[in-house]
Write an enzyme that holds these catalytic residues in place. Structure first.
Site, PDB file in Angstrom:
ATOM      1  N   SER A  89     -56.668-106.391   7.981  1.00 12.61           N
ATOM      2  CA  SER A  89     -57.442-105.714   6.939  1.00 12.61           C
ATOM      3  C   SER A  89     -56.867-104.342   6.624  1.00 12.61           C
ATOM      4  O   SER A  89     -57.149-103.793   5.561  1.00 12.61           O
ATOM      5  CB  SER A  89     -58.909-105.586   7.346  1.00 12.61           C
ATOM      6  OG  SER A  89     -59.024-104.820   8.528  1.00 12.61           O
ATOM      7  N   GLY A  90     -56.060-103.802   7.513  1.00  7.99           N
ATOM      8  CA  GLY A  90     -55.405-102.532   7.237  1.00  7.99           C
ATOM      9  C   GLY A  90     -54.467-102.593   6.048  1.00  7.99           C
ATOM     10  O   GLY A  90     -54.134-101.574   5.454  1.00  7.99           O
ATOM     11  N   ARG A 108     -52.603 -86.205   1.303  1.00  2.00           N
ATOM     12  CA  ARG A 108     -52.823 -85.882   2.721  1.00  2.00           C
ATOM     13  C   ARG A 108     -51.897 -84.778   3.221  1.00  2.00           C
ATOM     14  O   ARG A 108     -52.324 -83.942   4.014  1.00  2.00           O
ATOM     15  CB  ARG A 108     -52.631 -87.135   3.591  1.00  2.00           C
ATOM     16  CG  ARG A 108     -53.828 -88.048   3.580  1.00  2.00           C
ATOM     17  CD  ARG A 108     -53.804 -89.000   4.770  1.00  2.00           C
ATOM     18  NE  ARG A 108     -54.626 -90.185   4.447  1.00  2.00           N
ATOM     19  CZ  ARG A 108     -54.240 -91.427   4.632  1.00  2.00           C
ATOM     20  NH1 ARG A 108     -53.060 -91.698   5.169  1.00  2.00           N
ATOM     21  NH2 ARG A 108     -55.026 -92.440   4.288  1.00  2.00           N
ATOM     22  N   GLN A 129     -52.491-103.564  15.102  1.00  2.00           N
ATOM     23  CA  GLN A 129     -53.261-103.321  13.886  1.00  2.00           C
ATOM     24  C   GLN A 129     -53.705-104.617  13.217  1.00  2.00           C
ATOM     25  O   GLN A 129     -52.946-105.576  13.117  1.00  2.00           O
ATOM     26  CB  GLN A 129     -52.422-102.477  12.915  1.00  2.00           C
ATOM     27  CG  GLN A 129     -52.082-101.125  13.515  1.00  2.00           C
ATOM     28  CD  GLN A 129     -51.410-100.146  12.558  1.00  2.00           C
ATOM     29  OE1 GLN A 129     -50.541 -99.410  12.974  1.00  2.00           O
ATOM     30  NE2 GLN A 129     -51.810-100.131  11.306  1.00  2.00           N
ATOM     31  N   CYS A 182     -55.657 -94.946   8.890  1.00  2.00           N
ATOM     32  CA  CYS A 182     -56.564 -95.725   9.739  1.00  2.00           C
ATOM     33  C   CYS A 182     -56.121 -95.758  11.202  1.00  2.00           C
ATOM     34  O   CYS A 182     -56.954 -95.817  12.109  1.00  2.00           O
ATOM     35  CB  CYS A 182     -56.718 -97.146   9.198  1.00  2.00           C
ATOM     36  SG  CYS A 182     -55.186 -98.000   8.848  1.00  2.00           S
ATOM     37  N   HIS A 232     -58.184-101.480  14.798  1.00  2.00           N
ATOM     38  CA  HIS A 232     -56.847-101.095  15.245  1.00  2.00           C
ATOM     39  C   HIS A 232     -56.939-100.606  16.692  1.00  2.00           C
ATOM     40  O   HIS A 232     -57.635 -99.627  16.977  1.00  2.00           O
ATOM     41  CB  HIS A 232     -56.288 -99.975  14.365  1.00  2.00           C
ATOM     42  CG  HIS A 232     -55.917-100.410  12.981  1.00  2.00           C
ATOM     43  ND1 HIS A 232     -56.060-101.707  12.533  1.00  2.00           N
ATOM     44  CD2 HIS A 232     -55.393 -99.715  11.923  1.00  2.00           C
ATOM     45  CE1 HIS A 232     -55.643-101.783  11.274  1.00  2.00           C
ATOM     46  NE2 HIS A 232     -55.243-100.590  10.873  1.00  2.00           N
ATOM     47  N   GLU A 249     -45.949 -96.535   7.946  1.00  2.85           N
ATOM     48  CA  GLU A 249     -47.062 -96.208   8.839  1.00  2.85           C
ATOM     49  C   GLU A 249     -46.674 -95.215   9.945  1.00  2.85           C
ATOM     50  O   GLU A 249     -47.422 -94.290  10.250  1.00  2.85           O
ATOM     51  CB  GLU A 249     -47.570 -97.510   9.470  1.00  2.85           C
ATOM     52  CG  GLU A 249     -48.923 -97.388  10.124  1.00  2.85           C
ATOM     53  CD  GLU A 249     -50.074 -97.551   9.144  1.00  2.85           C
ATOM     54  OE1 GLU A 249     -49.821 -97.527   7.917  1.00  2.85           O
ATOM     55  OE2 GLU A 249     -51.213 -97.676   9.602  1.00  2.85           O
TER      56      GLU A 249
END
Lengths: 354, 354, 354, 354
Positions: free
Chosen positions: A178-179, A112, A175, A149, A241, A201
């Site tokens: 599932s993150g 990224r 959040q 996310c 989120h 994060e």
């Protein structure tokens, strides 16, 4: 016309299985291969533990796990790989694939922040696809990532304010578990609890915001110089989120004007009509106690785009301060769906040959 | 020495029952009367639905509900009333009581913004007790309120920063369902969900912060002129309000200095040793993923002061920006415990005669 | 052909709103009226709080609340009323409607044990419709009820065993909070908790089982004489009642035979193809840790029949003992969906004229 | 008198940390060693992740992890080992310890069904200690296990019925996630869900019931020949296993008699007054919607025995059928507390020398 053959990497994971669902009966793409860890090779996809509520798509019942290497996938005629791999594993294989001419659309964070790789959100920064041309000078394929996310929903919700100069951003997230993937957070830790720290994060939100909103300069991307302060916090929800958002602009705006900007916001023409694009990228919540994960996490139509819209509520304006709450589906818009939309955009723009 | 006879108003409610527990075996106070709605008069306290996890204190098994009026309570020899009444009911009865010479320590919001009534947090604004003198010129008793459950923890956590000039506060809360009382939030609404709006809460945080940190001027309190932006948001936890806190100061501070200020922070001598005062009003979390409601909600010793300390974690400093997360027990420090501590302070200061 | 005009009674409640969704675009029925409490009369349906996750159906956006009385509904040309009313209110109005010739399909318990009213589950006891003829001798319309939400799934899951003589049933339920309607159970009571008592539920399971499986005799229904022992217990799930089921039969069966009976079980021809009928009334879970509310609550296809199938797992046989776990959607199969299917059956059988 | 030196094995696990808490300030035992995996050797106990809500006891702040082998523990002067080890690791080390003369009180299932090892519940089967004599003929130390967490509460709740001949038991459990240890169940699997299968649990309940209620015969234990049918089911609670219980006796009893048996039930004199023994092993819930995990999980006094009593509610009698719901703290009575009580009994009986 024949569909483009794609592979889903990490198909035993949460994001991988969301890729499968988003690619089910896709008008342009056909899942021709699924990959996971070495131990799975040769096993039927159907034997994987289902992590999407709708199970493994029956349309893919015939698939068996392939080896996770570029040559095997090339032999299977794969043109695109959607990657839901963990970052440490993604790094090597994604570059191998690109070198061999298989384009990678990745949810992994590995590339990224690489200056030649865009963090693409079609509604925001389609011009960043110029980076892809640079990549193609060096190798046969390219890598494009979706954003983290939490960053994704936040970034989209800021779009109507872009023309007025964002200076500072102060956000606190709510959040969903599932993150963290599967198995992720133990029930013993999060049931009836809040955990005010998510490893790695907050720097992601900070850096990715700068890059997503970068200008394309002569030497590559020139990051937006916003001040971004984020508290990324886990709450006991399953999907979605939510982000409390405080924005300082360079100029003051009238509340009615801001309201109208959000209400009327449309995706650019580039994006409109892509199979996974929502009719509206931002949906304004009608009630003051919305958005809520339970009710709004699948916002976005048509059916194929469920979970692709960002819902915004509690919009307030006071001088140059704009405040609101936004919600995005972290598994769809913030992960698998983001990369599928990226691939659709590249196809429309001719970056992927049939 | 004989204990002071007190009444608990609203003893069938969540906050009322926390008053009962905090007053159990109290060294200075003795619960002589409990009041609730008219239909309860004459019924045994033990028949009320228990809302505190430890049930109704057995020490109070002999109590029956009394009429909720000033004369009845005066006849029972009550000197102090602790009020956990709903705001609309509190308004009339609390003033009646004060007029009759029964001092009121209230969790209701009815008189919080009244210029002659302090929102007292002993560690912060004991000098506001000057307002009580003014009240006593007009009636025989006085009213003192504790702050809103969210404001309380936030205000205490700001104490170490006070000397450096707070200019702006941007907070987002993670509030437990017990903050809405009982029955409160339906499970259908909040299980696995987040509700980004709590009716009336955000203006309370904003206004109460100004008043709590007011200076005592010649004409009464002069509110602090901070800019306060709050998103008050409900999450599926049972007890404990957590707050993501972003503070802008008038001057820049070194991180080590701020760290030391928080680590070393002590309550003023006025407060130290009160029965319900915690050893330290602020406890710094040792781990970066704390405070957590499940683990830190009962912080504060000795035993009688469990739930009276505020826990602070994630402390970060960047120039004139200080950021952290704080957690307070909304039923103890943010409600019943706050008022009990207020009464203890008044007793020590001679405002309550034996 | 013109659709039959129906009313939904109790359209502000949980079950009422599930009726709306199940009747959306229904091939035979059209919602012509919605009713709730008197204060709602004249208000738009859209202003009601949405209790179904998909909100109020847009197809019904034009509806306003009508008065809840037989004459008003008759004037609106209503032929059928689907009732999601509370039992105490249902008693009077449902009989009024029937007297006026409006057929009632009710989820209320008011008339369930009335000897002239069937508790209809089409797959089980279509012959009980004979009772309707008796009703029609006394009044112009009839009342048909669906079973209690817990009884329904249990009863359907017993169907394959019926030929072998059920003697005794010992069940323990795991019931979702939506079974208590809205607002229903306070989050303070059920979050992370289990409540081992549901007022009135266990006698319902016991008596309704007897009546549902009754034989039609010359003098009316002759209840099945099973011994039924039930513990009805609330757990913190949102939708889906799971039941641990222990059955004693009159004869011993081979495990393989029982397995085959369940696997091959089909609805009777009467029911097959009704719009809301699932392809299979019983779905056998493939994995040993199923059924689970989160994964199986919407079992049953086609789309209109989602939530209409009962899922059975953990099937074990030991002599004359058969044990399993079943799960049914308490709002669909166990409430609104049950009554819609009942109406479809009556239409097919000519009991409702167009 | 000097305290007996004990070791806690598996002190980084859930049960191990409950051992630490139950042994804090124990009148007879002193924690002299803690053991976990090899990688921990030499590290401070305080660095382990705290799994008990009260953290690691400060009284044990000086402890460092020792090697998990018999010689090291003997060198440290350890006389007793409390084992919270996983079954596969427990098998080897527990026997080594016994061979060396260190008595083992184990929560592991490894030796539970070994004919020479008792599954001891002091209130039920103290005579099974005869097996220990047999063990001591073969080795210098002995192994005693507590029962499985679900079996324990069930077994204790059956005690008042023992004289009347239990023939058949049909139970369904509502088990908390802590029963699976840490990290245990992923939040993604159990939040708002029920999982109707727990690997290996049902056979344990069946076999352990037989052994716990065995008679001591000339050739060892003669298991009770009850028919036991169990569905062991996971629900989203944190601590406390609730069990729906249906008992068939050899004879019919009057409801009042059964009620009195439960109300008046007392532990045998052997057990009364042991430090961790509750005043009453069975507490009858006063309200019909109890026991509840949230409210009753810590039942049992005095303070050291919190969580050691079993709460029983919903008692119903119909001929020879007795039905009720019971709740036990799976980490205290059903695990660590059970073994501590076992050691206290052995000390009283002279099986452990000082």
């Amino acid at each position: 016309m024949e569909k483009i053959r794609v592979a889903v990497l990490g198909a035993t994971g949460m994001v991988g299985q969301y890729f499968l669902h988003l690619l089910r009966d896709h008008p342009d793409f056909e899942v021709a291969a699924v990959c996971a860890s070495e131990a799975r090779i040769g096993q039927p996809l159907l034997e994987a533990r289902a992590l999407h509520p709708a199970g493994i798509p029956v349309q893919m019942a015939h698939l068996h796990f392939s080896a996770l290497d570029a040559r095997s996938l090339a032999d299977l005629g794969v043109d695109i790989a959607f990657s839901g791999l963990p970052a440490d594993i993604a790094r090597g294989i994604e570059m191998d694939l690109a070198n061999r001419g298989i384009h990678v659309f990745s949810n992994a964070s590995s590339y990224r922040m690489d200056p030649s790789v865009p963090i693409l959100i079609p509604e925001i920064n389609a011009p960043h696809l110029e980076l892809v041309e640079r990549q193609l000078q060096q190798r046969k394929g390219f890598i494009i990532t979706n954003a983290n996310c939490t960053t994704t929903g936040l970034a989209i919700s800021l779009l109507p304010l872009l023309p007025f100069g964002i200076k500072r951003l102060i956000v606190a997230s709510y959040q969903a578990v599932s993150g963290a993937g599967y198995p992720g957070i133990p029930a013993m830790d999060i049931s009836g609890n809040v955990i005010p720290y998510i490893d790695g994060e907050e720097p992601k939100v900070r850096k990715e915001c700068g890059k997503i909103f970068a200008k394309v300069g002569p030497d590559g991307l020139e990051p937006a110089e916003w001040q971004v302060y984020a508290h990324c916090i886990r709450v006991p929800t399953l999907v979605g989120h939510l982000v409390s958002t405080h924005v300082e602009l360079s100029e003051s705006l009238l509340p009615e004007k801001v309201r109208a900007l959000f209400d009327d916001f449309q995706a650019p023409a580039d994006v409109a009509g892509l199979p996974t694009a929502p009719l509206k990228p931002i949906i304004m919540a009608a009630e003051r106690n919305r958005p809520q994960p339970m009710r709004d996490v699948d916002a976005g139509g048509p059916a194929r785009a469920a979970g692709m819209a960002v819902t915004v509520g509690r919009l307030e304006v006071e001088g140059n301060i704009v405040r609101f709450v936004n919600l995005a589906n972290n598994l769809v818009r913030g992960a698998a769906g983001g990369s599928v939309l990226n691939a659709e955009l590249c196809l429309r723009k001719g970056l992927i040959g049939r």
